[in-house]
Every structure is written in C-alpha cells, then in structure tokens.
Design an enzyme around this catalytic site. Structure first.
Site, PDB file in Angstrom:
ATOM      1  N   CYS A 495       0.793  -1.235   0.000  1.00 30.43           N
ATOM      2  CA  CYS A 495       0.000   0.000   0.000  1.00 30.43           C
ATOM      3  C   CYS A 495       0.828   1.289   0.000  1.00 30.43           C
ATOM      4  O   CYS A 495       0.493   2.222  -0.751  1.00 30.43           O
ATOM      5  CB  CYS A 495      -1.021  -0.012   1.137  1.00 30.43           C
ATOM      6  SG  CYS A 495      -0.486  -0.755   2.674  1.00 30.43           S
ATOM      7  N   ARG A 524       8.085 -10.718   5.415  1.00 30.94           N
ATOM      8  CA  ARG A 524       7.763 -10.385   6.804  1.00 30.94           C
ATOM      9  C   ARG A 524       8.611 -11.263   7.719  1.00 30.94           C
ATOM     10  O   ARG A 524       8.690 -12.475   7.514  1.00 30.94           O
ATOM     11  CB  ARG A 524       6.270 -10.554   7.097  1.00 30.94           C
ATOM     12  CG  ARG A 524       5.409  -9.592   6.293  1.00 30.94           C
ATOM     13  CD  ARG A 524       3.927  -9.728   6.567  1.00 30.94           C
ATOM     14  NE  ARG A 524       3.167  -8.831   5.689  1.00 30.94           N
ATOM     15  CZ  ARG A 524       1.836  -8.791   5.609  1.00 30.94           C
ATOM     16  NH1 ARG A 524       1.109  -9.618   6.372  1.00 30.94           N
ATOM     17  NH2 ARG A 524       1.237  -7.951   4.794  1.00 30.94           N
ATOM     18  N   GLN A 542       0.891 -11.746  -2.784  1.00 32.80           N
ATOM     19  CA  GLN A 542      -0.543 -11.595  -2.570  1.00 32.80           C
ATOM     20  C   GLN A 542      -1.210 -11.137  -3.861  1.00 32.80           C
ATOM     21  O   GLN A 542      -0.586 -10.517  -4.713  1.00 32.80           O
ATOM     22  CB  GLN A 542      -0.822 -10.544  -1.490  1.00 32.80           C
ATOM     23  CG  GLN A 542      -0.489 -10.968  -0.083  1.00 32.80           C
ATOM     24  CD  GLN A 542      -0.881  -9.888   0.920  1.00 32.80           C
ATOM     25  OE1 GLN A 542      -0.705  -8.703   0.676  1.00 32.80           O
ATOM     26  NE2 GLN A 542      -1.426 -10.297   2.050  1.00 32.80           N
ATOM     27  N   ASP A 544      -2.825  -8.601  -4.262  1.00 37.91           N
ATOM     28  CA  ASP A 544      -3.042  -7.362  -3.533  1.00 37.91           C
ATOM     29  C   ASP A 544      -3.551  -6.275  -4.472  1.00 37.91           C
ATOM     30  O   ASP A 544      -3.007  -6.088  -5.565  1.00 37.91           O
ATOM     31  CB  ASP A 544      -1.708  -6.929  -2.907  1.00 37.91           C
ATOM     32  CG  ASP A 544      -1.888  -6.039  -1.702  1.00 37.91           C
ATOM     33  OD1 ASP A 544      -3.031  -5.866  -1.260  1.00 37.91           O
ATOM     34  OD2 ASP A 544      -0.876  -5.523  -1.209  1.00 37.91           O
ATOM     35  N   HIS A 546      -5.341  -2.079  -4.479  1.00 35.81           N
ATOM     36  CA  HIS A 546      -5.769  -0.872  -3.764  1.00 35.81           C
ATOM     37  C   HIS A 546      -6.573   0.003  -4.716  1.00 35.81           C
ATOM     38  O   HIS A 546      -6.116   0.306  -5.822  1.00 35.81           O
ATOM     39  CB  HIS A 546      -4.567  -0.120  -3.202  1.00 35.81           C
ATOM     40  CG  HIS A 546      -3.836  -0.898  -2.156  1.00 35.81           C
ATOM     41  ND1 HIS A 546      -2.772  -1.717  -2.452  1.00 35.81           N
ATOM     42  CD2 HIS A 546      -4.047  -1.021  -0.817  1.00 35.81           C
ATOM     43  CE1 HIS A 546      -2.344  -2.307  -1.345  1.00 35.81           C
ATOM     44  NE2 HIS A 546      -3.103  -1.902  -0.349  1.00 35.81           N
ATOM     45  N   LYS A 629     -14.189  -2.319   8.082  1.00 33.56           N
ATOM     46  CA  LYS A 629     -13.756  -3.391   7.181  1.00 33.56           C
ATOM     47  C   LYS A 629     -14.788  -4.499   7.145  1.00 33.56           C
ATOM     48  O   LYS A 629     -15.630  -4.636   8.044  1.00 33.56           O
ATOM     49  CB  LYS A 629     -12.413  -3.954   7.625  1.00 33.56           C
ATOM     50  CG  LYS A 629     -12.418  -4.569   9.026  1.00 33.56           C
ATOM     51  CD  LYS A 629     -11.059  -5.150   9.394  1.00 33.56           C
ATOM     52  CE  LYS A 629     -11.102  -5.767  10.800  1.00 33.56           C
ATOM     53  NZ  LYS A 629      -9.852  -6.469  11.126  1.00 33.56           N
ATOM     54  N   HIS A 674      -8.477  -1.296   0.593  1.00 31.58           N
ATOM     55  CA  HIS A 674      -7.542  -2.427   0.536  1.00 31.58           C
ATOM     56  C   HIS A 674      -8.360  -3.673   0.199  1.00 31.58           C
ATOM     57  O   HIS A 674      -9.374  -3.941   0.857  1.00 31.58           O
ATOM     58  CB  HIS A 674      -6.861  -2.639   1.887  1.00 31.58           C
ATOM     59  CG  HIS A 674      -6.071  -1.470   2.376  1.00 31.58           C
ATOM     60  ND1 HIS A 674      -4.697  -1.401   2.303  1.00 31.58           N
ATOM     61  CD2 HIS A 674      -6.475  -0.310   2.959  1.00 31.58           C
ATOM     62  CE1 HIS A 674      -4.281  -0.271   2.831  1.00 31.58           C
ATOM     63  NE2 HIS A 674      -5.335   0.415   3.235  1.00 31.58           N
TER      64      HIS A 674
END
Length: 784
Positions: A495, A524, A542, A544, A546, A629, A674
């Site tokens: 992000c 991570r 991911q 992922d 946005h 969320k 997200h």
C-alpha cells in the site's frame, strides 16, 4: 504431626513422617495446621485436602523423572483446595525470565506440621505418600477469599435498582442492577437453554453468564455453536489444562489462548524439565477430576497493585500485568478450583460443561515468541460440550492429517523448504504450475474487472515506512538493512508504494476509481517458531489491490469487490461468511465520515443478503483504526474456517501521504480500499491442497494427462500423442519406463493424473487413444 516436602523437581511431595489415612475414593478430610518456611508462619491455615485413592500406587513415584514416566504409571497427586488461608509475611521466590539459567527457587523443606489435636481421630495405620500443591496456590487463594468477601459485602449493601433486559425477540425481562445474571435470565426462559449456554452478549459485548448485569441492556445467550461461544469454551478449557499442570508439576503458567481449532497453555517446569506424550494420560486424568468437580468460573476486578501482589511469584504473569495494565487501572482475575489467572474473559459457567477433552500434542515455544527468552513447554488441547463432538472431531482430524498440505506437497513433489532460507518456499515444477495458474486466473479477472497491474520496488528507504506508520508499529516484523548510511527495508505490504504511484502526478476526479493490482514479492520477519509449511512464511506474494476512489464511489466499489470474491470462491467450491467490523474506540478521522462509510458497507451487504440469502454479522468496535472493514471467512471441504479475503476502507494513508485529486477547482481527499481475495498465494495454495485432498480439478492440475504405451514398439506414437496434447495447452507427461502396464496405470492414479491415456497397436492403427481416469473409470477409445 505431618510434615510434607515439595521437592526440588516440582513433581511430587513425600510424607516425611509417617502418617496414614483410612480412605475410599474421593474421601475428603480436614487438616488444621500451621505451615513453616524459614521462620515465616502461615498461621491457623485451614486446608481441605482431597485424596483420590488409587490401587497399585507406586510409593516411589517422587523419584521417577518427569520425562521418563510410563503411560501406565499410576500418578495420584494429593489435591489440596484451600478454603481459607491467612498469610503472614510470606516470602515468594524471585525468578528472572530473561535468564537462560532461570530456575525457580523453591525450598527443599517446606514443612507442614499438623498442630491441631482435632485430627487425632484419623486412623494412621498405613503409610501413604502423595504430592502437595506448590505454596503459591495458598497465597493466591488467601488473597482471593479476602477480596471476594469485600466485593460480596459491597454488592450486599447495594440498593435494589430495577433494570430492563431486552431479548433478541423484543421481549423485556425485569432484573436488578448488579444482581441479575444472564444465567438467571436463561433459567427463566428454559432449563435446557440454561444448561447449554456458554457465554452472553450484553449490549453487543461478550459477558460472563454468572456475572451480574449493571444496567438496561440487550441480551443474547450464546451456545457452543456460535463463533464466540466456541472461542470462550476453548479459552476456559485452557484454564482447566493450566490448573492440571499446576497441580501435577507446580509449573509457572504463562499464556493460554484459544485458537482456531482448540487451545494451548505455555508453562515452565523447574530445572529445564520437559513434558512428553508419556505425560498425557496423567494430565488427562487430572483434567477429568477437575471437570467432575464442577468448578465455577468466578471473576473479580483487582487493582493493578493487587494483581501484582497476587501473582508476584510468577514473573510471566507479572510482566504481562506491568505491560498491559496501566498504572491506576484495574484488571479482571478468574478463579476456577485452585487456579487464579489474570484474564479478560469471559468464561463458561463451570468446568462440568466440558464433556469431551483431549490433549492433542505438545511442543516447545519461546516466551513471547522470542528466541532470547526462556524456552517453555506448550500443551495443545481440544474440547467439546458433547462427547460425540469429540469423536467426530477425531474422525475429521484423521482425514485432515491425510490431507496435510506438507505431506501432499512432498508426495506430489510440489514444494519444499530448506534451513538455509527458513520460511521461504522452493516451488518445484509441478508446484509452480499451480502457483502460476492461481495468479493467471486472478490476472484474467483483473482484466475483466478494470484493474491495472503495476510493479513496485521490493526495497524502500525507512522514511517511507515512517510516513506510513509501519516503522513505528511494525518495524520488528520487517527485514531492514543499511545501504550508504541510510536504512532500507524489504516491503511487507504494497500500500505505501501504491500511494507513491497515485501521488507522482496530479490526479483528476475523472480518473477515479483507480484500481491498482500488484503481485509483488513481500517479506515479513515471522518468528522462526511460528513458521508452518505454506500457511506461515517469510517470503510470499498476494493478489493485492488498492482502489483509490471518491467517497461517493465506495458503495459501488465494495459491491464490485464482493461480487469478485463470490465468483472466485464459487470456482473453488468454498463457502464463505461475512462480518462488518465498525469504528473502534481509538480511530482516525471524523465520525460523520465513518458513519457514511459504515452505512454504505451495510447497505451493500444487505443487497447481497437479498440477492443470495447469505446473511452477514455485525462486529461492532472491531474495525481497524483507519477505517471499517468487511471480514470474510471461507469454509473448506472439512468445514474448517480460514480468513483469506479482506475488504478494508482506509482514511489514514491518504492523510499521511497527502493524497489529493482535483474536482471543479477543489482539491479533495480520496479513500483507499484495501482488497485481497486469495490473500497470500502461498497460504491459499495450502488451503486449496487440503480442500481438494490433492485431487486437483483439471484446469489447475499440475498433472493433467499422462500417456502410457503398452510396449516400446509404440513409443513413437505415444510421443506423437503427447506432443499433440501439449500443443493444445495441457500439462502432459510420457511414461516410457520398463514397468508393467498395470503398475504404470496404478502409479498414474496414485499421482492423481486427471487422465491416463493408454496406446497400443489398435490405437496406433486408428489414430486414437484409450482413456482412463484416476478414479478407475475406463472411458474406452476416443479419436485424437
């Protein structure tokens, strides 16, 4: 006179002077005694001791090493339940939990002398040996009894103030403030309900069923079959496990949380002693005793200083209290039987609600997951309110063990891990086929749904992470390094990089929404002890994305995101559930913005319910501090639940990065959504492996077809067939080994090839093939 020793190993205590008791199973007797330790006296202690007599008790059990005990050894500790103990100047041991040589300093000679002549009527004709609970239990119980008495006196003096309790069906029950409990309400409705409730919800917050209600409220009564009830039930079961460990081994308890499938308790034994599966029968026997004692779970609210005094013998509990409880604040402590534990709760009414209990495994774990801290013993367990549920769970466990992705990953040659790169997966050719298929599938959906794939750097200067807030809150989970006097870090999420992309030039409202998708590699720094196959790794990717949009576009974008995940999960055969998590106590932004966003999310979820019949749940106060969320949980073929997808609104990052777009000569702030559906591709692949049990659907199978000639004469034709299938876009292999035909077919079925193509003389002549499947079905001859 009685003199008992709690020996240095913390395993058993021995009658030093001769005493015998005439006993039957579960016979209780009282001993009035004074306890001496190095000149400090616990005066007029009144102890209720319960001895469980066992046939064939080994009189030398105190000499058996903890790790060496056999499964069939009869270990029968003497159970002590202090009723009322007054303590004077009691010295406690001091332990340093950050010291690797950390050893509790119990005295070898804690004498308990029977000074009360009223016990002279006991028959002392036989010698007995047993074990005594460690003395810190007496210290805790003494404090508990004193504080409980004070609390009960306060409640007794309260004026009866009427309150109204509203049930889910709208019915109103009259109650008394600080006196009426959810259990009393349940009994008023039906005894069957009262016998089965696990926990209550008062005004939407979890609440002990035995703790009085304090004001007008809404009340829900939850059973084990609710997610909240399940979690509370397992957390309470961990307290039962902890009590058993204290009784048997005098351990120092650490933490005992509920998990997605059960619970565990970490503890420290003296002198580095360890537990093994050989100890499970002994622990289970004591757990069953605790369950049969029908111990109530009681709660008291203590000041921080009172809690620190109660748990001063335990450095782990003391550290938690010092770190988690603010100065001047209070905390809750729960008692069941001999166990007192600082805990938020809530808990089940009493231990007898547990009808099926099983210790599942044991392991070692570092205190707080840090390798520089003390190494602890971890015991895992599972429990249920019905014995049949435990039997069913065992069957499911056997099936899940067969489906374990680590096992299938090895047998199907999909992936492996190596100690030279812990937490980073090596995907073999067949595993890479699945991995790429998953990403190709999502990429195709991105193209159809208006997403633009981007590529962002793997490393960023720490100044980026300071701007995003990750450096302050997430630094210990990031891999960082120095480069030319600056500190850099591998990105743990995408992000902040996407915010830089949005801000690199002026934006117009006509561009919105901007949907950025990124399969960038993330790192991570997960603790080594938490790494587990593909489900917890250090290197991953991911799906992922946005979405940068205007506030007015939130509803449409959320609706599109839900449609996206519904489509994807439908393809894989996953059921899913939805929860809306709303504004927490600590949040960023304006209340009005939160309210509009939450209203938009709830309306989208309502529309989905109307369209599909899939109901959603409200999870008040559990949103992220930067926005509300939607939490999505999927259920696999074995009804296990996992969270993969996430849809989160973010009002914070646009503020932190000063993101703006132009609309009619005004600059406005966008909202970030997200969004991930697979989540970590590695973790999703692990879930999918176990979901299908290694029997891959054709479209994602790493072994779609194998061609088998019946004789070497037909190798050339078999290779022509293989090439034709390969050119059509399928994964196809050719087996020209010297194995017998039946063996080749059996191996192909075992390796889960979707189709087995057999060719011989007739097939070569007619330009055809004979097709079989992995489920032993013969589809006869087909023309190529």
């Amino acid at each position: 006179m009685i003199s008992l020793i709690w020996n240095k190993s913390g395993i058993a205590s021995q009658w030093k002077n001769s005493i015998t008791m005439q006993h039957k199973r579960s016979t209780s007797f009282l001993i009035h005694s004074s306890i001496e330790k190095k000149g400090n006296v616990i005066s007029k202690a009144k102890l209720s001791l319960r001895r469980e007599a066992k046939e064939g008790n080994n009189n030398n059990s105190n000499n058996n090493h903890l790790k060496k005990r056999k499964n069939n050894e009869n270990h029968s500790p003497l159970l002590i339940n202090p009723l009322s103990i007054q303590l004077d100047n009691h010295n406690q041991s001091s332990w340093n939990i950050n010291d690797s040589s950390f050893n509790p300093n119990h005295s070898n000679n804690n004498n308990i002398n029977n000074s009360n002549s009223n016990n002279n009527n006991h028959d002392h004709s036989n010698d007995e040996k047993g074990s005594l609970f460690p003395e810190f239990i007496a210290h805790r119980i003494a404090m508990w009894d004193k504080l409980k008495m004070e609390n009960e006196q306060k409640i007794k003096n309260l004026e009866d103030i009427p309150i109204k309790i509203t049930l889910p069906d709208g019915k109103i029950i009259n109650g008394i403030k600080s006196k009426t409990t959810p259990m009393e309400v349940a009994f008023g409705i039906a005894k069957g309900l009262a016998d089965n409730i696990v926990v209550a919800k008062v005004n939407g917050a979890l609440h002990d069923v035995l703790v009085p209600i304090e004001s007008d409220c809404t009340l829900e009564l939850l059973k084990f079959d609710s997610p909240e009830g399940e979690k509370v039930f397992w957390h309470s079961s961990s307290h039962v496990l902890g009590q058993a460990l204290e009784r048997l081994y005098g351990v120092q308890l650490c933490t005992g949380p509920a998990l997605e499938d059960g619970f565990y308790y970490d503890s420290l034994l003296e002198n580095g002693a360890t537990l093994s599966q050989d100890d499970f029968p002994t622990i289970t026997a004591t757990i069953n005793e605790i369950i049969n004692e029908k111990q109530s779970f009681e709660r008291l609210t203590l000041t921080k200083s009172e809690a620190l005094e109660m748990f001063k013998y335990n450095p782990f509990k003391s550290k938690i209290l010092k770190e988690k409880v603010a100065d001047g604040a209070t905390c809750t402590v729960y008692r069941s039987g001999t166990l007192c534990d600082p805990c938020r709760g809530p808990h089940i009414p009493n231990s007898s609600r547990i009808k099926g209990f099983m210790i599942t495994k044991n392991s070692s774990a570092y205190w707080q997951g840090k390798s520089e801290n003390q190494l602890l013993q971890r015991i895992y367990g599972i429990s249920f309110p019905k014995a049949d549920q435990l039997k069913e769970w065992k069957k499911m466990r056997e099936e899940s063990e067969k489906r374990d992705h680590r096992l299938l990953g090895k047998t199907q040659e999909l992936f492996f891990f190596h100690h030279l790169s812990p937490g980073s997966c090596f995907f073999l050719p067949h595993g890479t086929r699945i991995y790429n298929k998953l990403m190709d599938f999502i990429r195709a959906e991105y193209r159809a749904r208006g997403f633009s794939e981007v590529i962002t750097p793997n490393t960023f200067n720490s100044k980026l992470w300071e701007a995003s807030g990750h450096w302050q809150n997430y630094q210990e989970n990031m891999f960082s390094f120095k480069c030319e006097d600056d500190v850099f870090a591998l990105k743990p999420m995408n992000c902040p990089g996407h915010c830089l992309m949005f801000a690199h030039r002026p934006r117009s409202y006509r561009e919105l929404p901007i949907r950025m998708a990124d399969f960038g590699v993330l790192h991570r720094n997960e603790l080594s002890g938490s790494l587990s196959g593909l489900t917890r790794v250090r290197r991953f990717q991911q799906d992922d994305a946005h979405i940068f949009c205007a506030s007015s576009q939130i509803k449409d974008e959320i609706k599109s995101a839900l449609d996206f995940l519904e489509h994807v999960y439908g393809i894989f055969g996953f059921e899913f559930s939805l929860e809306l998590s709303t504004r927490p106590e600590k949040y960023l932004g304006e209340v009005q913005v939160w309210d509009r966003a939450e209203k938009a999310l709830s309306e989208v979820l309502d529309d989905m319910t109307e369209r599909t019949g899939k109901r959603w749940k409200l999870n008040p106060g559990d949103g992220a501090f930067y926005g509300p969320k939607i939490d999505i949980q999927i259920s696999d073929a074995m009804k296990r639940k996992f969270q993969c997808a996430t849809i989160q609104l973010d009002f914070q990052l646009p503020e932190r990065f000063n993101l703006l777009y132009n609309e009619e000569e005004q600059q406005k702030r966008p909202v970030i959504i997200h969004r991930a559906i697979l989540g970590s591709v590695e973790r999703f692949m692990a879930i999918l492996i176990e979901h299908v049990g290694g029997k891959w659907p054709l479209w994602i199978s790493p072994r779609q077809v194998v061609v088998i000639p019946i004789h070497e004469t037909y190798h050339q034709y078999a290779d022509q067939v293989r090439q034709q299938i390969h050119d059509s876009g399928f994964f196809v292999d050719l087996d020209i080994s010297d194995k017998m035909l039946k063996k080749k077919i059996a191996l192909a079925q075992e390796n889960q090839y979707n189709y087995i193509v057999v060719v011989g003389e007739q097939e070569a002549k007619t330009n055809s093939v004979n097709i079989r499947t992995r489920d032993h079905t013969d589809h006869k001859m087909k023309h190529v």
